[in-house]
Structure formats: structure tokens, C-alpha cells
Design an enzyme around this catalytic site. Structure first.
Site, mmCIF file in Angstrom:
data_model
loop_
_atom_site.group_PDB
_atom_site.id
_atom_site.type_symbol
_atom_site.label_atom_id
_atom_site.label_comp_id
_atom_site.label_asym_id
_atom_site.label_seq_id
_atom_site.Cartn_x
_atom_site.Cartn_y
_atom_site.Cartn_z
ATOM 1 N N LYS A 194 8.871 31.916 -37.034
ATOM 2 C CA LYS A 194 9.497 30.598 -36.815
ATOM 3 C C LYS A 194 9.177 29.494 -37.600
ATOM 4 C CE LYS A 194 11.232 27.667 -33.963
ATOM 5 N NZ LYS A 194 12.152 27.308 -34.774
ATOM 6 N N LYS A 215 9.258 30.102 -42.924
ATOM 7 C CA LYS A 215 10.069 29.039 -43.651
ATOM 8 C C LYS A 215 11.378 29.251 -44.687
ATOM 9 C CE LYS A 215 9.349 24.454 -43.444
ATOM 10 N NZ LYS A 215 8.838 23.553 -42.192
ATOM 11 N N ASP A 237 14.149 20.833 -41.158
ATOM 12 C CA ASP A 237 12.927 19.976 -42.042
ATOM 13 C C ASP A 237 13.809 18.913 -42.888
ATOM 14 O OD1 ASP A 237 9.827 20.700 -42.545
ATOM 15 O OD2 ASP A 237 10.801 20.437 -44.485
ATOM 16 N N THR A 243 8.111 15.706 -33.111
ATOM 17 C CA THR A 243 7.239 15.769 -34.122
ATOM 18 C C THR A 243 6.602 14.240 -34.348
ATOM 19 O OG1 THR A 243 8.521 17.175 -35.406
ATOM 20 C CG2 THR A 243 6.883 16.294 -36.601
ATOM 21 N N ASN A 248 13.505 11.885 -39.855
ATOM 22 C CA ASN A 248 13.399 12.261 -38.318
ATOM 23 C C ASN A 248 11.890 11.941 -37.782
ATOM 24 O OD1 ASN A 248 12.245 14.869 -36.559
ATOM 25 N ND2 ASN A 248 14.078 13.985 -35.651
ATOM 26 N N SER A 257 10.348 23.219 -30.177
ATOM 27 C CA SER A 257 11.177 24.300 -30.524
ATOM 28 C C SER A 257 10.814 25.533 -29.874
ATOM 29 C CB SER A 257 11.012 24.816 -32.143
ATOM 30 O OG SER A 257 11.512 23.850 -33.071
#
Ligand code: NDP
Ligand code: 2IT
Length: 461
Positions: free
Chosen positions: A105, A141, A181, A225, A256, A393
Site C-alpha cells: 500500500k 510506492k 501523492d 493527511t 493536498n 486509505s
């Protein structure tokens, strides 16, 4: 890995310190020219020396040798056609780093600076961050050196579809679950999901997170986040009888993470006076007008300099580094890696900063972290402080599996609880290993132990 094998024969004689040093040297040798990856590994390994001393099984079972080596690293060609008909080729990556506690993840980053070093540092960090969330997610990632800046929607869609055509071979709701991201937000996730669905011929909602609310996304993922970083810093402050209320805050970036860190810090009574993008920063002595930042960044795709054109109380300064010379009580680096170096850290300290919370991944250099710690500045490391995004998530995956959706308040409340728990676990681990107040050590150890114990239980695989 011949040298490591030789070492194993004598491993009884090797101390934890030597073992860690040896592993780090091997990582450097085997992954040349990857400075960001070395930096992330160095910090974690150094924290683990007392853990290895206390539990030599980790050394005997070669846990460090295994944990620094990705289970799988995929690199692929991403060909696409631009608006003028020219063929372009980018490079795509996915590192499937560790699946000891759950499916891989982690986000996807589209930025011209993306290379193997960046993807591996992010994937390595993600292993421990994801473990800290307490959710069943492994570390991964990915991304590409594609630059979304200046591209049309059509170009972004075609690139993203080509990227997913290849990536789709390696991911799935129980295998590997990407998300956003830098440079990958709701729009890109939408195109990625559409292409995956078309290739698979089925609606596998849990294959990606950060989806739109109308097709399987979770409320509060967008905010998670930034909010989570502020919740984490709030816990650090509370322990010192401090609060956000009345504090001056500087937040780098205006994407974000930054936008929702600004929102939550402001809700808690702080005044955020500065934010930035890759061209420079704005200082607004009246406090940032977040609705204007959202309009510029979420709607108009404008540069942050435009803020100063529309708001007379604000000034724009070119270059990113200067933002850390603005006096503040709390600094929240939320843009990118290594954005606070030793000099910036010293300036922040000289100006009286009380707390630093890392919303971005690895935004402080190792030297900057030393400066903060030597000056007893409250320091919330990225893998703990920014874990709120991946936490929600995982909550999105849970909702997808159960085929239901929770309210914003339910998700936000769970997020806050998760951040409080992460904080407590970091403090407990730091105390247990004689590093009180050192949340870097606490986060690394608390995350590592969960993954390492699962690896031990599952044998040498
Ligand atoms: P966005 O793409 O939404 O925003 C990134 C922001 O940082 C932009 O303002 C961008 O400016 C700026 N920025 C990016 N690269 C650089 C650079 N090299 N130098 C200066 N400024 C830069 O990304 P996110 O907000 O999602 O991510 C920000 C950070 O948070 C990253 O480190 C990411 O890994 C981390 N993170 C993100 C999570 C998430 O859920 N999205 C979760 C956990 C961590 P410009 O537009 O000019 O490029
Ligand atoms: O760095 C990160 O934790 C993210 N970009 C979010 C990852 C995720 O899977 O939500």
C-alpha cells in the site's frame, strides 16, 4: 549477497552496532547513487540498534538484510502521444517493498524528479508508517518522471491510461493498492481507476484509494493527511501543556497535504501566515485566506504568486527556502523531501519555533533533525505525523470490502483516534528504549517491531 552470507557465519560475535553498520554499508554498495534511499535507511537502521541488542533473533534471522531489500521492484516504459501528435516516453515504477502485514500500500508520485532512489526511499518509509497505523497494510510506492505541469487534461489522461495499462498487471485489492501523492490527485486517480476497470472487466473498488466519493471513495480521505498531521502535532503540544490556539504557523506547499493542514490548524485557533509552491512563498500577515488558496490551487491551477496579486495584505517571495525564515511557533513542512536543511532548521530555532510536524515525506535532512533534537524542539517525524492519509486509505479499503460508506464525522473521528494512538505508541517505544521525547526513534522502533515480528512468524521468504 555473498559478503552478508560470510558475515552470518560469525554472527554471534557481531554486536548490534556492527550489524547495523554492516547492513547500511551493504545498502550503499548495492544501491549506488541513491542518496534519498540511503538517507531514509540510515535513519531507521540507526534507531534500531537497541532493538537488535535486546532481541538478537532479528539479527540471527536476517531481518534487516531482508527488510532493506524490496520484495519486488518494477520499472516500465510509459509511451503516450501528446496533443501535437508527438510520441513521448516516460519511466514508470512500482516498488512492492514489504507484504508481511498486508497487501502493498502506498501512493503514486508524478514528478520529473522521480527515479529509483525517490521511489525506494518513499516505499521504505511506507513500510513503517503503514505498520504504525495499526491497519493491515504492507509497504509500497510508485510513480513516474512524468511532469503534469503544463499538460492538458487529454495528455494527462492518455499518459495515465498508458501507465495503468502496465501497472494493472501487478496490482489488485488483495495484492497492491496504490493511491495519490505529489502530482496524483482525484483527477488522476479517476483516470487510473477507469483504465484498471476497463482492463479487468470488473468493478474492483478496493484496488485504488483516494477515489471520488461517487465511485467508492471515502469521505475525509482528501483531508486526512493534513488533518492527521495537525492532530499528531496537537498531541505533542498537549503533552507540554501547549495548544494550537493563538500560535503562528508556517506551512510549506499548497497542495493536498498543505491545504488541509492549514484548514485544521486554523480551526484549532492558530494563524497560518505562509505557504508556498515550487516557485516561491507567500507571507500574509493577516493569516492565509484558505478559500483563496483553494480557489487558486484546486480550481484554477494557478501559481501561489497569484495570491499576492489578489490579496493586498500578502507578499510573494521567489524561491522556497526563505519560508523557514518567517518567525513561527509551529512549522509544518508539507511540500517535499529535504526542504528543511541544517541552515533552515537553525533559523527556525533561532526564531523560537516550538514544534515541527512533518506532513511531507522526509522533509527534514538528517542534519536538520539533529538541530531540532539538540534544541529540544518537539519534532513529529513524517512516518508518524503524516500517517493519517494512508490510515484513511485503509478505512476506504475497509468500506469498499464491506460495501458501505461512513459519514465524514465517523471517518474523521477514527482518524483522530488513530493519530492519538500512533503518538502514544511512539512515546511508549521511545521510553522503552531509553530515548524519551525522541519520536524519530519511537516511530522507527514501533513500526519496525510489528513488521519484523510478522516476518519472523512467516519464515524466510
Ligand atoms: P501535491 O502535488 O498536492 O502538492 C505538492 C506541493 O508541494 C505543491 O504545492 C508543490 O508545488 C510543492 N512541491 C512539490 N515538489 C516540490 C519541490 N521539489 N520543491 C518545492 N515545492 C514542491 O502533493 P501532496 O500534498 O499530496 O504531497 C505533499 C507531500 O506530502 C509529499 O512529500 C508527499 O509524499 C507527502 N504525503 C502525501 C500524502 C497524501 O495523502 N497525498 C500522504 C502522506 C504524505 P508545485 O505545484 O509548484 O509543484
Ligand atoms: O505517503 C503516503 O503515505 C501517501 N502518499 C498516501 C498513501 C496511501 O496509500 O494512501
Amino acid at each position: 549477497m555473498p559478503t552478508l552470507d560470510i558475515k552470518k557465519e560469525n554472527q554471534q560475535e557481531i554486536g548490534a552496532n556492527q550489524y547495523v553498520q554492516f547492513i547500511f554499508e551493504e545498502v550503499q554498495k548495492r544501491n549506488p547513487n541513491e542518496p534519498e534511499f540511503h538517507q531514509a535507511v540510515k535513519e531507521v537502521l540507526h534507531s534500531l540498534i537497541p532493538v537488535i541488542e535486546k532481541n538478537p533473533t532479528y539479527m540471527k534471522q536476517g531481518v534487516l538484510e531482508r527488510i532493506v531489500e524490496p520484495e519486488r521492484m518494477i520499472s516500465f516504459r510509459v509511451p503516450w502521444v501528446d496533443d501535437s501528435g508527438q510520441v513521448k516516453v516516460n519511466r514508470g515504477f512500482r516498488v512492492q517493498y514489504n507484504s508481511a502485514i498486508g497487501p502493498y500500500k502506498g501512493g503514486l508520485r508524478f514528478h520529473p524528479s522521480v527515479n529509483a532512489s525517490i521511489i525506494k526511499f518513499l516505499g521504505f518509509e511506507q513500510i513503517f508508517k503503514n505498520a504504525l497505523t495499526g491497519q493491515p497494510i504492507g509497504g509500497g510506492k510508485g510513480g513516474s518522471d512524468f511532469d503534469p505541469k503544463g499538460k492538458s487534461d487529454g495528455e494527462i489522461m492518455r499518459f495515465t491510461q498508458s501507465f495503468m495499462s502496465e501497472l494493472s498487471k501487478y496490482i489488485g485489492p488483495d495484492v497492491d493498492v496504490p493511491a495519490g501523492d505529489i502530482g496524483v490527485g482525484a483527477k488522476e486517480i479517476g483516470y487510473l481507476f477507469g483504465q484498471y476497470k476497463k482492463i479487468r472487466g470488473g468493478f474492483e473498488a478496493g484496488v485504488l484509494t483516494g477515489k471520488g466519493i461517487g465511485y467508492g471513495g471515502s469521505l475525509a480521505r482528501k483531508e486526512a493527511t493534513g488533518y492527521g498531521t495537525v492532530y499528531f502535532v496537537n498531541e505533542m503540544l498537549k503533552d507540554q501543556d501547549l495548544t494550537f490556539s493563538g500560535k503562528t504557523v508556517v506551512v510549506s506547499g499548497s497542495g493536498n497535504v498543505s491545504i488541509y493542514a492549514i484548514e485544521k490548524a486554523t480551526q484549532l485557533g492558530a494563524t497560518v501566515v505562509a505557504c508556498s509552491d515550487s516557485s516561491g512563498y507567500i507571507y500574509d500577515k493577516d493569516g492565509i485566506d484558505l478559500s483563496l488558496v483553494k480557489q487558486l490551487k484546486e480550481v484554477e491551477n494557478e501559481r501561489i504568486s497569484e495570491y499576492a496579486n489578489r490579496k493586498p495584505s500578502a507578499e510573494f517571495f521567489e524561491g522556497c527556502q526563505g519560508i523557514w525564515s518567517i518567525p513561527c511557533d509551529i512549522a509544518l513542512p508539507c511540500a517535499t523531501q529535504n526542504e528543511i536543511d541544517e541552515i533552515s532548521a537553525k533559523i527556525l530555532v533561532a526564531n523560537g519555533v516550538k514544534a515541527v510536524g512533518e506532513g511531507a515525506n522526509m522533509p527534514s535532512t538528517l542534519e536538520a533533525i539533529d538541530v531540532f533534537q539538540q534544541n529540544n524542539i518537539l519534532f513529529g517525524p513524517a512516518k508518524a505525523a503524516n500517517a493519517g492519509g494512508v490510515s484513511v486509505s485503509a478505512l476506504e479499503m475497509a468500506q469498499n470490502s464491506a460495501r458501505l460508506s461512513w459519514t465524514f464525522e465517523e471517518v474523521d473521528q477514527k482518524l483522530e483516534e488513530i493519530m492519538k494512538t500512533i503518538y502514544k505508541e511512539c512515546v511508549t517505544a521511545a521510553n522503552e528504549y531509553n530515548a524519551p521525547n525522541n519520536l524519530v526513534v519511537g516511530a522507527n522502533i514501533a513500526g519496525f517491531v510489528k513488521v519484523a515480528d510478522a516476518m519472523l512468524a512467516q519464515g524466510v521468504i
